[in-house]
Design an enzyme around this catalytic site. Structure first.
Site, short mmCIF file in Angstrom:
data_model
loop_
_atom_site.label_atom_id
_atom_site.label_comp_id
_atom_site.label_asym_id
_atom_site.label_seq_id
_atom_site.Cartn_x
_atom_site.Cartn_y
_atom_site.Cartn_z
N LYS A 32 -8.40 -40.25 -25.90
CA LYS A 32 -7.05 -40.05 -25.34
C LYS A 32 -6.38 -41.39 -25.03
O LYS A 32 -5.23 -41.62 -25.40
CB LYS A 32 -7.11 -39.21 -24.05
CG LYS A 32 -7.72 -37.83 -24.25
CD LYS A 32 -7.64 -36.98 -22.98
CE LYS A 32 -8.48 -37.47 -21.82
NZ LYS A 32 -9.94 -37.38 -22.02
N ARG A 60 -6.18 -31.71 -15.09
CA ARG A 60 -7.59 -31.44 -15.38
C ARG A 60 -8.06 -30.15 -14.69
O ARG A 60 -9.23 -29.80 -14.82
CB ARG A 60 -8.44 -32.58 -14.86
CG ARG A 60 -8.87 -33.59 -15.94
CD ARG A 60 -9.63 -34.67 -15.22
NE ARG A 60 -10.55 -35.41 -16.00
CZ ARG A 60 -10.32 -36.65 -16.46
NH1 ARG A 60 -9.16 -37.23 -16.31
NH2 ARG A 60 -11.27 -37.29 -17.10
N ARG A 75 -19.53 -47.25 -25.09
CA ARG A 75 -18.40 -47.85 -24.37
C ARG A 75 -18.89 -48.45 -23.04
O ARG A 75 -18.42 -49.50 -22.63
CB ARG A 75 -17.33 -46.78 -24.11
CG ARG A 75 -16.11 -47.28 -23.37
CD ARG A 75 -15.01 -46.25 -23.34
NE ARG A 75 -15.14 -45.32 -22.21
CZ ARG A 75 -14.29 -44.31 -21.97
NH1 ARG A 75 -13.29 -44.07 -22.79
NH2 ARG A 75 -14.45 -43.53 -20.93
N ARG A 85 -17.60 -49.59 -16.72
CA ARG A 85 -17.40 -48.36 -15.95
C ARG A 85 -18.74 -47.74 -15.59
O ARG A 85 -19.52 -47.38 -16.46
CB ARG A 85 -16.56 -47.37 -16.77
CG ARG A 85 -15.08 -47.70 -16.75
CD ARG A 85 -14.28 -46.70 -17.55
NE ARG A 85 -14.46 -45.32 -17.12
CZ ARG A 85 -13.71 -44.32 -17.57
NH1 ARG A 85 -12.74 -44.56 -18.44
NH2 ARG A 85 -13.93 -43.09 -17.15
N ARG A 114 -19.77 -35.18 -15.94
CA ARG A 114 -18.34 -35.16 -16.30
C ARG A 114 -18.05 -34.03 -17.30
O ARG A 114 -17.01 -33.38 -17.24
CB ARG A 114 -17.92 -36.51 -16.90
CG ARG A 114 -17.79 -37.59 -15.82
CD ARG A 114 -17.89 -38.97 -16.38
NE ARG A 114 -16.73 -39.38 -17.13
CZ ARG A 114 -16.70 -40.45 -17.94
NH1 ARG A 114 -17.77 -41.19 -18.08
NH2 ARG A 114 -15.60 -40.74 -18.59
P1 AMP Z 1 -10.82 -40.83 -17.13
O1 AMP Z 1 -10.49 -42.28 -17.16
O2 AMP Z 1 -9.67 -39.96 -17.52
O3 AMP Z 1 -12.08 -40.49 -17.89
O4 AMP Z 1 -11.12 -40.46 -15.60
C1 AMP Z 1 -12.18 -41.07 -14.90
C2 AMP Z 1 -12.44 -40.33 -13.60
O5 AMP Z 1 -11.27 -40.38 -12.77
C3 AMP Z 1 -12.77 -38.86 -13.73
O6 AMP Z 1 -14.14 -38.63 -14.03
C4 AMP Z 1 -12.39 -38.36 -12.34
O7 AMP Z 1 -13.36 -38.74 -11.38
C5 AMP Z 1 -11.13 -39.18 -12.05
N1 AMP Z 1 -9.92 -38.47 -12.55
C6 AMP Z 1 -9.08 -38.90 -13.52
N2 AMP Z 1 -8.08 -38.02 -13.71
C7 AMP Z 1 -8.32 -36.99 -12.85
C8 AMP Z 1 -7.67 -35.76 -12.59
N3 AMP Z 1 -6.57 -35.39 -13.25
N4 AMP Z 1 -8.19 -34.96 -11.62
C9 AMP Z 1 -9.28 -35.32 -10.93
N5 AMP Z 1 -9.96 -36.45 -11.15
C10 AMP Z 1 -9.50 -37.28 -12.10
#
Ligand code: AMP
Length: 190
Positions: A14, A89, A128, A134, A146
């Site tokens: 994404k 989400r 990654r 991360r 996740r």
């Molecule tokens: P991402 O970078 O999109 O993979 O997000 C990394 C982490 O951020 C996720 O595993 C959640 O802990 C938190 N996070 C990101 N977006 C959301 C969301 N819309 N709702 C809840 N937690 C989020």
């Protein structure tokens, strides 16, 4: 105004695709994950709150995430449209986004999903994790958590957007350019 939700499991690409699409279609890219990471780096109250959830691969609570997203949209009043990446989400987030956009006489135009097999994505995330720094990409157990969060809380959004005739699945396996092309075909058909 076009508002796109870029949907997909962790590691589906994404963020990578958003980098190409935002310039091509003049959209404001809002990645909730990136915004949380920015807050963690700057040691803000929001960052402190989000950190433990993120490090464990759990979703940050809806109330916090929704408020943050709304404030980011409001900071970009002059935007020609948004590319939402990693948000919504949960069903509660999707409902809040619909209601929030409606107050601005606006709506989600389409939700485009990058589809790929779990095992391929888990390997991609571990790869990654070697360079991203991360914590949530480095431990297979956290990655699997996740995916569990995704399956329980995020996957129901496919039906939510399908019911609104806004769900467009795209094959997420291929070269970056090929996938950008597939996404562009959908966006240009809207
Ligand atoms: P991402 O970078 O999109 O993979 O997000 C990394 C982490 O951020 C996720 O595993 C959640 O802990 C938190 N996070 C990101 N977006 C959301 C969301 N819309 N709702 C809840 N937690 C989020």
């Amino acid at each position: 105004m076009i508002n796109i939700v870029l949907f997909g499991k962790p590691g589906a690409g994404k963020g990578t695709q958003a980098e190409f699409l935002k310039g091509k279609y003049n959209l404001t890219h809002l990645s909730t994950g990136d915004i949380f990471r920015f807050n963690i780096k700057n040691d803000t109250d929001l960052g402190k709150l989000a950190k433990s959830y993120m490090d464990n691969g759990d979703l940050v609570p809806d109330e916090v995430t929704i408020k943050m997203l709304q404030s980011e949209v409001d900071k970009n009043q002059d935007s020609a449209g948004f590319l939402f990446d990693g948000f919504p989400r949960t069903i509660a987030q999707a409902q809040a986004l619909d209601a929030f956009l409606a107050t601005k006489d606006d709506k989600i135009t389409a939700t485009i999903a990058l589809e790929a097999d779990d095992e391929i994505l888990i390997q991609r995330l571990l790869e990654r994790g070697k360079t991203s720094g991360r914590v949530d990409d480095q431990d297979e157990e956290k990655i699997r958590n996740r995916y569990q969060e995704y399956n329980e809380k995020t996957a129901p959004l496919m039906e939510y957007y399908t019911k609104q005739n806004k769900f467009y699945p795209v094959n997420g396996i291929g070269s970056i350019a090929e996938i950008t092309e597939r996404l562009s075909t959908v966006i240009e058909s809207l």
